[in-house]
Design a protein around this motif. Structure first.
Motif, PDB file in Angstrom:
ATOM      1  N   GLN A 225       0.798  -1.231   0.000  1.00 25.23           N
ATOM      2  CA  GLN A 225       0.000   0.000   0.000  1.00 25.23           C
ATOM      3  C   GLN A 225       0.834   1.286   0.000  1.00 25.23           C
ATOM      4  OE1 GLN A 225      -3.376   0.044   2.657  1.00 25.23           O
ATOM      5  NE2 GLN A 225      -3.935  -2.064   2.149  1.00 25.23           N
ATOM      6  N   GLU A 226       2.104   1.181  -0.361  1.00 25.14           N
ATOM      7  CA  GLU A 226       2.891   2.393  -0.600  1.00 25.14           C
ATOM      8  C   GLU A 226       2.442   3.036  -1.904  1.00 25.14           C
ATOM      9  OE1 GLU A 226       7.294   3.230   0.668  1.00 25.14           O
ATOM     10  OE2 GLU A 226       7.216   1.281  -0.306  1.00 25.14           O
ATOM     11  N   ARG A 227       2.618   4.369  -1.999  1.00 27.47           N
ATOM     12  CA  ARG A 227       2.354   5.085  -3.251  1.00 27.47           C
ATOM     13  C   ARG A 227       3.636   5.837  -3.610  1.00 27.47           C
ATOM     14  NH1 ARG A 227      -2.321   6.170  -0.240  1.00 27.47           N
ATOM     15  NH2 ARG A 227      -1.635   8.315   0.140  1.00 27.47           N
ATOM     16  N   ILE A 228       4.361   5.294  -4.579  1.00 27.91           N
ATOM     17  CA  ILE A 228       5.707   5.787  -4.900  1.00 27.91           C
ATOM     18  C   ILE A 228       5.698   6.552  -6.219  1.00 27.91           C
ATOM     19  CG2 ILE A 228       8.073   5.103  -5.434  1.00 27.91           C
ATOM     20  CD1 ILE A 228       7.668   2.659  -3.657  1.00 27.91           C
ATOM     21  N   ALA A 229       6.216   7.788  -6.185  1.00 25.05           N
ATOM     22  CA  ALA A 229       6.392   8.586  -7.405  1.00 25.05           C
ATOM     23  C   ALA A 229       7.837   8.475  -7.851  1.00 25.05           C
ATOM     24  CB  ALA A 229       6.041  10.042  -7.136  1.00 25.05           C
ATOM     25  N   ILE A 230       8.039   8.238  -9.156  1.00 30.33           N
ATOM     26  CA  ILE A 230       9.388   8.176  -9.726  1.00 30.33           C
ATOM     27  C   ILE A 230       9.625   9.472 -10.495  1.00 30.33           C
ATOM     28  CG2 ILE A 230      10.953   6.921 -11.255  1.00 30.33           C
ATOM     29  CD1 ILE A 230       9.283   4.408 -10.775  1.00 30.33           C
ATOM     30  N   VAL A 231      10.693  10.212 -10.121  1.00 37.62           N
ATOM     31  CA  VAL A 231      11.003  11.480 -10.783  1.00 37.62           C
ATOM     32  C   VAL A 231      12.431  11.447 -11.315  1.00 37.62           C
ATOM     33  CG1 VAL A 231       9.396  12.745  -9.301  1.00 37.62           C
ATOM     34  CG2 VAL A 231      11.806  12.635  -8.666  1.00 37.62           C
ATOM     35  N   GLY A 232      12.736  12.395 -12.205  1.00 38.61           N
ATOM     36  CA  GLY A 232      14.067  12.489 -12.811  1.00 38.61           C
ATOM     37  C   GLY A 232      13.958  13.118 -14.178  1.00 38.61           C
ATOM     38  N   VAL A 233      15.088  13.536 -14.742  1.00 36.69           N
ATOM     39  CA  VAL A 233      15.073  14.187 -16.052  1.00 36.69           C
ATOM     40  C   VAL A 233      14.705  13.169 -17.130  1.00 36.69           C
ATOM     41  CG1 VAL A 233      16.809  15.880 -15.362  1.00 36.69           C
ATOM     42  CG2 VAL A 233      17.537  13.786 -16.488  1.00 36.69           C
ATOM     43  N   ASN A 234      14.244  13.680 -18.285  1.00 36.39           N
ATOM     44  CA  ASN A 234      13.952  12.787 -19.417  1.00 36.39           C
ATOM     45  C   ASN A 234      15.201  12.007 -19.798  1.00 36.39           C
ATOM     46  OD1 ASN A 234      11.289  13.544 -19.715  1.00 36.39           O
ATOM     47  ND2 ASN A 234      11.748  15.241 -21.074  1.00 36.39           N
ATOM     48  N   GLY A 235      15.055  10.708 -19.981  1.00 37.60           N
ATOM     49  CA  GLY A 235      16.197   9.875 -20.365  1.00 37.60           C
ATOM     50  C   GLY A 235      16.977   9.324 -19.191  1.00 37.60           C
TER      51      GLY A 235
END
Length: 650
Positions: A29-39
């Protein structure tokens, strides 16, 4: 408990290492956002988590028999399939379960003590209950209504717009109620109302969620953890987007302190190395190696500190104060403007002026006429009625389809069509690479063809090209689509320092709040609302009004039911003789609230006409006065409606 894990994952494309020794444990039940520059490898990481992509080495494990569903950035549907057919197909497993359930019921009538049938009956019943799938036709109807797809149910899915296809794909996916849900850019192409609806669904669901998004408000509201992908590694931050920024700031401060300590220590060691005879002895080779390593770290630290500082400054930068706001010239004047498309009135009787230095966001649901209004300002479309007068204005236009780019040309040729490698940017000559690295392009991209770039990279090129020109007004249609967060930060920085007017369409609430000073809200029924509220404030007020209307409708329905009961019992029909508790309470408190607001408005008006305010203060107080007038008018209307209702009930 970890429901999904990656251990020591390596992934490489050609000679480029995308992920290097990455380990990640996802809790239930974690809600994880993945972020980072394109590529950087965000989609690669998500596909590996979903089992869609093989790794070069490492281990992926998933707990037990958990169901996992993956939504790609660009959903695919069968050719010739309608919206309703796509949703019905998504329910095929539920339909099969129902069919089998009734078969088992019949078999149990013949063999009521059969343990395997009893076990299967219990499992099927639980499965159908969990998915609320006893009446599939009602479920399909509910899904079509919830995702605003009723009018599109007989349309071919492949011919729908990007936002409409995304809604269909989300509807199909969420029908399954999977244990683990993976979403790649779920909010792309969705309007704000649909994004809010999606947020509520995801918050109410009990699934484990991993998603990629560039919508910072969406991340902040949904995520319980943020994973940043950078240089083949991942870094974990607890909380939403605001927490992520705060923790990055703490890392930056720690890095600065560590670097200062390292420099002091290195200075002492360098002194020892230069002067000490003992430094020449073999037994001190290890110490000399450590000094060499310290030198290497000392060289790389400043660039990391500068990069992180720049990212945080871009994110936290406040609005720049514009000068000369009282000497604005008129750029556009709209007179009694009406727009009708396919028999539907989008805009009716709009009269307004757009002035120099105005920063205007045009917002509304998909199909409300936002892009159409931009094209009318650009004289690419003619209004059905009325006129648009435009002064001597140099307009820069950025569209969703990047029409300014030629896929057959390289970056160097795009920016220097007449040869050379220097360009003029805001009166300053710059080398193309020196300029493009501000938009996160490495030097090797200079020879790449535009057609070989990703959607996000093309958008960065188009924006970089736009900012090389001199304009009085920028007109931007969904400028943040397909952009990663670092690039959006760069765009915001350029727009905040732009000295002309900006008119833009966007569904990105964070971006609109940061750039826009006023909103034109297209309601899709001809009505256009002009407000100086922030987008978030406007949406909050709209939500409150919708809730208030719902309560009134609910109360009206209850009154109607009571009346019907009285008639059926043969009693004398009487209308309800009193208001609800909440309505009575509002009648009591609204007069004092209105009186207070009127006093505040009067005080502000006296201050505005006193001649004591500077230009910047004058504008700020004028906006505050206008907002209080709007609130006061709404409260007066609410009071009058309740007063009238009370009179009718007596």
């Amino acid at each position: 408990m970890a429901v999904l894990s990656l251990q020591n994952i390596f992934k490489q494309y050609d000679y480029r290492e995308i992920l290097s020794d990455v380990s990640l444990h996802v809790q239930e039940q974690e809600r994880i956002a993945i972020v980072g520059v394109n590529g950087a490898g965000k989609s690669t990481l998500l596909k590996i988590l979903g089992g869609e992509l093989e790794v070069d080495s490492g281990l992926r494990t998933i707990e037990g028999a958990l169901e996992l569903k993956y939504l790609a950035q660009k959903p695919c549907f069968k050719e010739g399939q309608t919206t309703k057919e796509a949703i019905t197909e998504a329910l095929s497993a539920l339909n099969a379960a129902r069919v089998r359930y009734f078969e088992v019921v019949k078999l149990l009538q013949e063999s009521p003590q059969d343990k395997s049938l009893l076990r299967e009956h219990a499992e099927l019943s639980s499965f159908i209950d969990h998915h609320n799938a006893w009446d599939l036709e009602a479920k399909i109807k509910q899904i079509l209504e919830s995702f605003a797809l009723e009018s599109l149910q007989d349309h071919y899915v492949n011919l729908l717009s990007g936002g409409e296809q995304k809604r269909v794909a989300l509807a199909c996916l969420l029908l399954h109620k999977p244990d683990i849900l993976l979403l790649d850019e779920p909010t792309n192409h969705l309007d704000v109302q649909m994004v809010e609806f999606l947020e509520n669904i995801l918050l109410q669901a009990h699934s484990t969620l991993i998603f990629i998004s560039h919508d910072r408000y969406f991340i902040d509201r949904i995520a319980t953890r943020v994973i940043e992908v950078e240089s083949g590694k991942i870094r974990s931050f607890k909380g939403g987007y605001g927490d992520y920024l705060h923790q990055k700031e703490e890392i930056l401060l720690s890095l600065k302190k560590t670097h200062e300590t390292l420099l002091k220590h290195l200075k002492a060691e360098e002194e020892w190395l230069r002067r000490s005879v003992r430094a020449r002895l073999k037994r001190n080779e290890g110490r000399k190696e450590r000094i060499m390593e310290m030198r290497k770290i000392a060289k790389t630290n400043p660039s990391q500190i500068r990069k992180m500082t720049l990212e945080l400054e871009r994110e936290r930068k406040s609005f720049l104060q514009e000068e000369g706001v009282n000497r604005k010239k008129m750029l556009f004047e709209l007179k009694d403007l009406s727009v009708e498309v396919n028999g539907r009135v989008l805009i009716e009787g709009l009269s307004t002026r757009i002035l120099q230095h105005d920063k205007i966001a045009i917002v509304g649901s998909n199909g409300a006429g936002k892009s159409t209004l931009l094209k009318i300002l650009l004289k690419r479309l003619q209004p059905t009625h009325g006129s648009v007068e435009c002064g001597d204005v140099r307009i820069g236009y950025f569209d969703q389809h990047r029409e300014m780019l030629d896929d057959s040309k390289g970056l160097l040729e795009t920016f220097c069509p007449f040869g050379g490698d220097h360009i003029e940017v805001r009166g300053k000559s710059m080398h193309v690479f020196g300029y493009l690295k501000n938009f996160l392009f490495p030097r090797e991209f200079l020879d790449k063809k535009i057609g070989a770039l990703s959607g996000g990279e093309k958008n960065r090129v188009a924006l970089a090209l736009l900012f090389t020109k001199s304009y009085d007004c920028l007109i931007l249609d969904e400028p943040t689509n397909d952009l990663d967060i670092p690039t959006i930060n760069i765009l915001e920085e350029y727009l905040q320092s732009f000295n002309g007017s900006i008119i833009f369409v966007s569904h990105d609430r964070y971006f609109v709040d940061k750039i826009a000073k006023s909103l034109y809200v297209l309601r899709g029924n001809g009505e256009v609302i002009h407000t100086y509220k922030s987008f978030s404030e406007y949406l909050e007020l709209e939500s409150e009004l919708r809730q208030w209307k719902k309560e009134l409708e609910s109360q009206s329905l209850q009154d109607s039911k009571e009346s019907e009961v009285q008639e059926s019992q043969g009693t004398q029909t009487k209308k309800k003789t009193k208001l609800s508790y909440n309505e009575k309470r509002l009648l009591e408190i609204l007069p004092s609230e209105i009186e207070n607001l009127e006093s505040e408005i009067k005080a502000l008006e006296e201050l505005l006409y006193s001649g004591k305010l500077h230009s910047a203060e004058l504008q700020e107080k004028a906006l505050e006065c206008e907002e209080k007038r709007e609130i006061c008018e709404k409260k007066i209307l609410q009071y009058l409606e309740l007063e009238e209702k009370e009179a009718q009930l007596q």
